[in-house]
Design a protein around this motif. Structure first.
Motif, PDB file in Angstrom:
ATOM      1  N   CYS A  43      12.354   2.054   1.326  1.00 25.67           N
ATOM      2  CA  CYS A  43      13.684   2.118   1.611  1.00 25.67           C
ATOM      3  C   CYS A  43      14.328   2.980   0.317  1.00 25.67           C
ATOM      4  O   CYS A  43      13.546   3.359  -0.552  1.00 25.67           O
ATOM      5  N   GLY A  44      15.434   3.170   0.389  1.00 25.00           N
ATOM      6  CA  GLY A  44      16.137   3.685  -0.695  1.00 25.00           C
ATOM      7  C   GLY A  44      16.705   3.016  -2.054  1.00 25.00           C
ATOM      8  O   GLY A  44      17.092   3.551  -3.041  1.00 25.00           O
ATOM      9  N   CYS A  48      14.059  -2.540  -4.892  1.00 27.18           N
ATOM     10  CA  CYS A  48      13.305  -3.317  -3.692  1.00 27.18           C
ATOM     11  C   CYS A  48      11.801  -3.519  -3.863  1.00 27.18           C
ATOM     12  O   CYS A  48      11.181  -2.695  -4.626  1.00 27.18           O
ATOM     13  N   HIS A  49      11.293  -4.602  -3.448  1.00 26.88           N
ATOM     14  CA  HIS A  49       9.929  -4.763  -3.405  1.00 26.88           C
ATOM     15  C   HIS A  49       8.877  -3.791  -2.878  1.00 26.88           C
ATOM     16  O   HIS A  49       7.724  -3.440  -3.266  1.00 26.88           O
ATOM     17  N   CYS A  50       9.444  -2.762  -2.082  1.00 28.84           N
ATOM     18  CA  CYS A  50       8.721  -1.608  -1.265  1.00 28.84           C
ATOM     19  C   CYS A  50       8.286  -0.653  -2.401  1.00 28.84           C
ATOM     20  O   CYS A  50       7.370  -0.146  -2.430  1.00 28.84           O
ATOM     21  N   ARG A  51       9.114  -0.703  -3.634  1.00 31.51           N
ATOM     22  CA  ARG A  51       8.934   0.323  -4.899  1.00 31.51           C
ATOM     23  C   ARG A  51       7.647  -0.285  -5.558  1.00 31.51           C
ATOM     24  O   ARG A  51       6.819   0.331  -6.079  1.00 31.51           O
ATOM     25  N   GLN A  52       7.085  -1.644  -5.530  1.00 31.66           N
ATOM     26  CA  GLN A  52       5.954  -2.025  -6.038  1.00 31.66           C
ATOM     27  C   GLN A  52       4.872  -1.971  -5.076  1.00 31.66           C
ATOM     28  O   GLN A  52       3.718  -2.482  -5.400  1.00 31.66           O
TER      29      GLN A  52
END
Ligand SMILES: [Zn+2]
Length: 117
Positions: A43-44, A48-52
């Protein structure tokens, strides 16, 4: 079954295969000409955990190429939509494979000097 596999069949076996295809071919009412895609996304939000690496998803899409490099995509939101779309894409593929077999048999029989009927 590919063209090469069908070429190894006897003429009788080709005729039997053709008769079987003509008996069993039906139009699947849910047939869908598209690709079924499963994606995990970032996501933007910078923290956020998605960056990890733990991305969001899975998200399911239908995608279809159109002329002039255009693409249509449809996000499937409901579980029932996802199931219907997955089945429809598979049904379309099976229909195409059967039609392609029939076409190769109709190619191969006259190549052997045999009438189609
Ligand atoms: Zn995120």
């Amino acid at each position: 079954m590919s063209k090469n596999e069908l070429q190894r069949f006897s003429t009788l076996a080709l005729r039997q295969r053709k008769a079987h295809l003509l008996r069993t071919l039906t139009f699947p009412p849910d047939a869908l000409h598209a690709s079924f895609l499963e994606r995990f996304l970032k996501c933007g939000h910078p923290n956020c955990h998605c960056r990890q690496g733990e991305k969001h998803g899975p998200f399911f899409y239908l995608s279809r190429c159109l002329p002039k490099r255009q693409m249509r995509t449809l996000l499937l939101k409901e579980e029932s939509q996802i199931l219907t779309a997955r089945h429809g894409v598979e049904a379309y593929q099976r229909l195409l494979e059967s039609l392609d077999q029939l076409s190769w048999i109709n190619w191969e029989l006259p190549r052997r000097g045999d009438p189609l009927q």
